[in-house]
Scaffold this motif. Structure first.
Motif, short mmCIF file in Angstrom:
data_model
loop_
_atom_site.label_atom_id
_atom_site.label_comp_id
_atom_site.label_asym_id
_atom_site.label_seq_id
_atom_site.Cartn_x
_atom_site.Cartn_y
_atom_site.Cartn_z
N ILE A 137 1.60 5.46 -6.97
CA ILE A 137 0.17 5.15 -6.97
C ILE A 137 -0.35 4.29 -8.13
O ILE A 137 -1.52 3.96 -8.16
N ASN A 190 0.78 -1.25 0.00
CA ASN A 190 0.00 0.00 0.00
C ASN A 190 0.80 1.29 0.00
O ASN A 190 0.21 2.36 0.00
N HIS A 199 3.33 -4.78 -8.14
CA HIS A 199 3.70 -3.78 -7.13
C HIS A 199 5.12 -3.26 -7.31
O HIS A 199 5.57 -2.43 -6.51
N GLU A 256 -2.48 1.26 -7.43
CA GLU A 256 -3.65 1.42 -6.56
C GLU A 256 -4.95 1.63 -7.32
O GLU A 256 -6.02 1.30 -6.82
N GLU A 257 -4.86 2.19 -8.50
CA GLU A 257 -6.07 2.53 -9.24
C GLU A 257 -5.83 2.31 -10.73
O GLU A 257 -4.88 2.85 -11.30
#
Lengths: 200, 200
Positions: free
Chosen positions: B116, A25, A105, B119-120
């Motif tokens: 990011i 995250n 990631h 994440e989206e």
DNA sequence: CAAAAAACATACTAACTAGTATTTTTTATA
DNA sequence: TATAAAAAATACTAGTTAGTATGTTTTTTG
């Protein structure tokens, strides 16, 4: 259990869960609360072992991430064998061996570099240390290749090392944008092409 | 002023300040409050023009960042002249021409990718579009080089393009860790070495 | 110029944040 | 086994966050 050992174990548990959550995250959006929920411990335990979040960040970098890069990218460079083959193998095989999660990631180190390196010198220093170790190991291998006459002597060790590292970290980020590995195949072809011309 | 024009201007002001703050402090740690303080407008104005922070993020990517990459890295590829020289010039001169601020804060696009992108999907798509345009422009130039017999035909266009982009984005991150440009010099040497061997 | 719509301002909420102060539990040691 | 120290739990603060609800002002338009 002995106290010292138990204390060290708690720190390790916190480090492990921190690394996992930071990787999944990001650093900034992972709160101490979330980390401690993952450890099944409480905030009191955290602030007993760590001064603040920054100190935790630095320790995640200099232990968990350092070890990850070491195991995946540095140790293999000290194998026996043809230097160029080791180079190509390390930089391409590692990429292929990543899990889907790791592909999606990216590189934990590169994520840290691009998310927070410009905010705190302490992060910079810890991250730089890893890059420098990686670079040194590459230079050592390239030097060996030159001695053994498998690598062309006319190219600067530094330049080769940094260009290899840069491209690897770059593609680890770019891969996040795609839903398949085609882009990795392009990278690997580009890498082979690069390594080919280092031949003595 | 005419309403439509004024409305568009407000959006541009918000976009400009957003980009600046995202670049300086990162996406996640830049709040709507901070952005609107910088614009001398209020939250009401923001949520009149944008649905939420995510929509703003996507628009910063697809307008401000897209333009930045276009101007700095894509447009130069369509110049006349020797294809290999254009390649080397674009990838090295651009790097040297960055301000200290830009060196310390890295590539805005790469920062977004690593902070990011995972994440989206909306961020992924907007960022991928830039990479794809960049890649296409590079392939076009390499293709021209091959036709004009300045670039060796045996190498795959895709591979060359992606390896160049990867290394460039990688070094933009790594440079953050250092206090001088030595690492950039290493990169540039590595780049020259790469480009040299593409010669026909 | 009046009504309506567009553009923006103000005031708020509920959730989350890093960090602190204090208390309780566990372990070591004399 | 009593006492002290270590480890962890609990309860809290003050600030920040994205987003909303409801105003007010400005502009357009009939």
């Amino acid at each position: 259990m002995e106290q010292k050992q138990k204390s060290e174990l708690t720190k390790q548990v916190i480090l492990n869960e921190s690394f996992k959550l930071f990787y999944r995250n990001g650093f900034k959006t992972t709160s101490i609360d979330k980390i401690m929920k993952a450890t099944n411990l409480t905030k009191g335990a955290f602030y007993y072992h760590y001064k603040n979040k920054k100190e935790l960040g630095v320790e995640v970098i200099s232990s968990k991430i350092q070890k990850r890069v070491y195991d995946g990218m540095i140790t293999p460079l000290y194998q026996d064998g043809n230097a160029l083959e080791i180079l190509e193998d390390t930089f391409s095989r590692r990429l292929k061996s990543f899990s889907l999660f790791d592909k999606q990631h990216g590189c934990p180190m590169n994520n840290f570099i691009n998310e927070i390196a410009d905010e705190e010198e302490a992060y910079q220093i810890a991250l730089k240390r890893i890059i420098e170790e990686w670079k040194a190991a590459l230079i050592h291998l390239i030097e060996r290749g030159k001695k053994e006459n498998t690598i062309n002597k006319k190219y600067a060790n530094n330049a080769i090392a940094i260009y290899l590292i840069s491209a690897f970290e770059g593609i680890r980020g770019i891969r996040k944008l795609y839903n398949d590995d085609d882009i990795l195949d392009d990278y690997i072809l580009g890498l082979q092409l690069y390594i080919d011309q280092l031949k003595a």
